[in-house]
Design a protein around this motif. Sequence first.
Motif, PDB file in Angstrom:
ATOM      1  N   MET A  78      -0.298   7.291   7.235  1.00  0.00           N
ATOM      2  CA  MET A  78      -0.369   7.033   5.801  1.00  0.00           C
ATOM      3  C   MET A  78      -0.241   5.531   5.560  1.00  0.00           C
ATOM      4  O   MET A  78       0.196   4.788   6.425  1.00  0.00           O
ATOM      5  N   ARG A  79      -0.647   5.077   4.392  1.00  0.00           N
ATOM      6  CA  ARG A  79      -0.531   3.649   4.061  1.00  0.00           C
ATOM      7  C   ARG A  79       0.836   3.422   3.398  1.00  0.00           C
ATOM      8  O   ARG A  79       1.156   4.063   2.395  1.00  0.00           O
ATOM      9  N   ILE A  80       1.612   2.535   3.994  1.00  0.00           N
ATOM     10  CA  ILE A  80       2.964   2.263   3.488  1.00  0.00           C
ATOM     11  C   ILE A  80       3.009   0.832   2.961  1.00  0.00           C
ATOM     12  O   ILE A  80       2.813  -0.127   3.726  1.00  0.00           O
ATOM     13  N   GLY A  81       3.240   0.683   1.671  1.00  0.00           N
ATOM     14  CA  GLY A  81       3.448  -0.646   1.101  1.00  0.00           C
ATOM     15  C   GLY A  81       4.943  -0.932   1.073  1.00  0.00           C
ATOM     16  O   GLY A  81       5.736  -0.046   0.745  1.00  0.00           O
ATOM     17  N   ILE A  82       5.316  -2.126   1.455  1.00  0.00           N
ATOM     18  CA  ILE A  82       6.742  -2.482   1.445  1.00  0.00           C
ATOM     19  C   ILE A  82       6.949  -3.705   0.569  1.00  0.00           C
ATOM     20  O   ILE A  82       6.327  -4.755   0.803  1.00  0.00           O
ATOM     21  N   LEU A  83       7.790  -3.561  -0.456  1.00  0.00           N
ATOM     22  CA  LEU A  83       8.218  -4.714  -1.239  1.00  0.00           C
ATOM     23  C   LEU A  83       9.393  -5.306  -0.479  1.00  0.00           C
ATOM     24  O   LEU A  83      10.498  -4.772  -0.512  1.00  0.00           O
ATOM     25  N   GLY A  84       9.133  -6.389   0.244  1.00  0.00           N
ATOM     26  CA  GLY A  84      10.125  -6.997   1.101  1.00  0.00           C
ATOM     27  C   GLY A  84       9.479  -7.401   2.414  1.00  0.00           C
ATOM     28  O   GLY A  84       8.532  -6.745   2.877  1.00  0.00           O
ATOM     29  N   ALA A  85       9.985  -8.490   2.952  1.00  0.00           N
ATOM     30  CA  ALA A  85       9.505  -8.967   4.249  1.00  0.00           C
ATOM     31  C   ALA A  85      10.699  -9.465   5.056  1.00  0.00           C
ATOM     32  O   ALA A  85      10.582 -10.343   5.898  1.00  0.00           O
ATOM     33  N   VAL A 103      14.499  -7.018 -10.076  1.00  0.00           N
ATOM     34  CA  VAL A 103      13.756  -6.851 -11.333  1.00  0.00           C
ATOM     35  C   VAL A 103      12.504  -7.728 -11.326  1.00  0.00           C
ATOM     36  O   VAL A 103      11.397  -7.266 -11.669  1.00  0.00           O
ATOM     37  N   ASP A 104      12.646  -8.969 -10.889  1.00  0.00           N
ATOM     38  CA  ASP A 104      11.480  -9.872 -10.842  1.00  0.00           C
ATOM     39  C   ASP A 104      10.399  -9.306  -9.927  1.00  0.00           C
ATOM     40  O   ASP A 104       9.216  -9.344 -10.247  1.00  0.00           O
ATOM     41  N   VAL A 105      10.822  -8.796  -8.771  1.00  0.00           N
ATOM     42  CA  VAL A 105       9.846  -8.269  -7.810  1.00  0.00           C
ATOM     43  C   VAL A 105       9.128  -7.052  -8.390  1.00  0.00           C
ATOM     44  O   VAL A 105       7.897  -6.945  -8.300  1.00  0.00           O
ATOM     45  N   LEU A 106       9.873  -6.156  -9.022  1.00  0.00           N
ATOM     46  CA  LEU A 106       9.245  -4.949  -9.567  1.00  0.00           C
ATOM     47  C   LEU A 106       8.294  -5.305 -10.699  1.00  0.00           C
ATOM     48  O   LEU A 106       7.229  -4.693 -10.849  1.00  0.00           O
ATOM     49  N   GLN A 107       8.652  -6.321 -11.467  1.00  0.00           N
ATOM     50  CA  GLN A 107       7.731  -6.736 -12.533  1.00  0.00           C
ATOM     51  C   GLN A 107       6.472  -7.348 -11.947  1.00  0.00           C
ATOM     52  O   GLN A 107       5.355  -7.068 -12.387  1.00  0.00           O
ATOM     53  N   ALA A 108       6.640  -8.136 -10.880  1.00  0.00           N
ATOM     54  CA  ALA A 108       5.463  -8.750 -10.236  1.00  0.00           C
ATOM     55  C   ALA A 108       4.599  -7.701  -9.538  1.00  0.00           C
ATOM     56  O   ALA A 108       3.388  -7.867  -9.407  1.00  0.00           O
ATOM     57  N   ALA A 109       5.241  -6.605  -9.104  1.00  0.00           N
ATOM     58  CA  ALA A 109       4.491  -5.565  -8.381  1.00  0.00           C
ATOM     59  C   ALA A 109       3.542  -4.815  -9.307  1.00  0.00           C
ATOM     60  O   ALA A 109       2.544  -4.256  -8.851  1.00  0.00           O
ATOM     61  N   GLY A 110       3.844  -4.801 -10.603  1.00  0.00           N
ATOM     62  CA  GLY A 110       2.926  -4.182 -11.553  1.00  0.00           C
ATOM     63  C   GLY A 110       3.093  -2.678 -11.654  1.00  0.00           C
ATOM     64  O   GLY A 110       4.091  -2.108 -11.223  1.00  0.00           O
ATOM     65  N   ALA A 111       2.068  -2.038 -12.220  1.00  0.00           N
ATOM     66  CA  ALA A 111       2.190  -0.635 -12.629  1.00  0.00           C
ATOM     67  C   ALA A 111       1.697   0.355 -11.593  1.00  0.00           C
ATOM     68  O   ALA A 111       1.743   1.561 -11.823  1.00  0.00           O
ATOM     69  N   SER A 112       1.266  -0.127 -10.426  1.00  0.00           N
ATOM     70  CA  SER A 112       0.557   0.796  -9.522  1.00  0.00           C
ATOM     71  C   SER A 112       1.477   1.721  -8.734  1.00  0.00           C
ATOM     72  O   SER A 112       1.012   2.549  -7.966  1.00  0.00           O
ATOM     73  N   THR A 161       0.634  -9.752  -1.372  1.00  0.00           N
ATOM     74  CA  THR A 161       1.527 -10.096  -2.484  1.00  0.00           C
ATOM     75  C   THR A 161       2.313  -8.848  -2.871  1.00  0.00           C
ATOM     76  O   THR A 161       2.020  -7.733  -2.414  1.00  0.00           O
ATOM     77  N   TRP A 162       3.281  -9.034  -3.756  1.00  0.00           N
ATOM     78  CA  TRP A 162       4.034  -7.870  -4.241  1.00  0.00           C
ATOM     79  C   TRP A 162       3.070  -6.834  -4.822  1.00  0.00           C
ATOM     80  O   TRP A 162       3.171  -5.637  -4.521  1.00  0.00           O
ATOM     81  N   ALA A 163       2.145  -7.287  -5.652  1.00  0.00           N
ATOM     82  CA  ALA A 163       1.221  -6.354  -6.319  1.00  0.00           C
ATOM     83  C   ALA A 163       0.290  -5.691  -5.307  1.00  0.00           C
ATOM     84  O   ALA A 163      -0.033  -4.506  -5.437  1.00  0.00           O
ATOM     85  N   GLU A 164      -0.150  -6.457  -4.315  1.00  0.00           N
ATOM     86  CA  GLU A 164      -1.054  -5.876  -3.309  1.00  0.00           C
ATOM     87  C   GLU A 164      -0.341  -4.791  -2.499  1.00  0.00           C
ATOM     88  O   GLU A 164      -0.912  -3.739  -2.213  1.00  0.00           O
ATOM     89  N   ALA A 165       0.906  -5.052  -2.132  1.00  0.00           N
ATOM     90  CA  ALA A 165       1.650  -4.043  -1.348  1.00  0.00           C
ATOM     91  C   ALA A 165       1.897  -2.788  -2.182  1.00  0.00           C
ATOM     92  O   ALA A 165       1.793  -1.667  -1.691  1.00  0.00           O
ATOM     93  N   ALA A 166       2.201  -2.978  -3.458  1.00  0.00           N
ATOM     94  CA  ALA A 166       2.445  -1.820  -4.341  1.00  0.00           C
ATOM     95  C   ALA A 166       1.172  -0.997  -4.501  1.00  0.00           C
ATOM     96  O   ALA A 166       1.217   0.234  -4.519  1.00  0.00           O
TER      97      ALA A 166
END
Length: 255
Positions: free
Chosen positions: A1-8, A115-124, A94-99
């Motif tokens: 499966m495709r796993i996006g990770i907010l964090g590096a 909060v900043d990261v989740l806002q940058a990640a967008g609605a996806s 980016t955050w949004a690309e991973a999300a």
Amino acid sequence: MRIGILGAGGMADALGTQWARAGHTVMISGRDAGRSTARADKMRAEARRTLPTQASAPQASAPQASAPQTSSAQMAGGAGGVVVAGEADVRAGTWAEAARFGEVVMVAVREAGLVDVLQAAGASMRGKPVIDVTNAAAPDRYDPTRPIARLIRDLTGGHVVKAFNLCHVDVWRMTPPVFGGRPLAVPLCGDDPAAMDTARTLVADLGCTPLNGGGLDRAMQLEATAAFVIGLWFGGADAQAILPPLASSGTHGQG
Ligand SMILES: NC(=O)c1ccc[n+]([C@@H]2O[C@H](COP(=O)([O-])OP(=O)(O)OC[C@H]3O[C@@H](n4cnc5c(N)ncnc54)[C@H](OP(=O)(O)O)[C@@H]3O)[C@@H](O)[C@H]2O)c1
């Protein structure tokens, strides 16, 4: 499966490498593209270097895609246990690309930037399984009136499952995490059955045992437990020693 990770950081590295090794495609994300790409390159190399061979692959006697404790390697390997782990792909975005990339998205950032990261990640992340590993910045900074998992649910609209927050990052690098001959059990708290299934598969991919911890309303108990035991560990105490085995727990859990 495709796993996006907010964090590096450490948790993204430890868990993402394991999942890439199990055959998933992983995208990590951080604040600095160069640093995230370097980390992704290292993870990919490590996952490929340590790909399970037929001899070391988990043996799946009766693989069932819907079985809660069936790992991806077992599902790919079938009854012979041959792992088809693909190319162990790890990339950075980016955050949004991973999300966007993730069929499931793991949130693994420091609370200070959440909060900043989740806002940058967008609605996806809306409607997707979202694995939340975050803890408070420090044990004495946890506020049980503001559960982190609920904040993540409210900001993303995702199906949040709290998981992996009780153990140090080094535990998540173990292949597999086994203590005293017993695979580590990983409690999961979430409301959505499909998201819980996804989380169970990801737990099994580590060689761990998924444990139903209840709904998302209980995630704050996992967060408080982490704050408590981390406080004990920081003080040099053996937190594992505070609980008796099931056989000595009265009648609870024996029904
Ligand atoms: N380490 C553990 O043993 C452990 C165990 C269980 C749970 N956790 C939880 O898992 C989460 C990630 O931990 P980690 O060990 O992976 O942390 P880490 O190695 O320090 O990485 C932190 C990640 O958060 C990002 N971030 C975004 N905004 C930030 C800000 N304002 N300040 C600091 N970092 C920011 C960082 O971005 P950059 O990549 O751009 O630096 C990095 O990707 C945390 O919530 C932690 O409590 C950690």
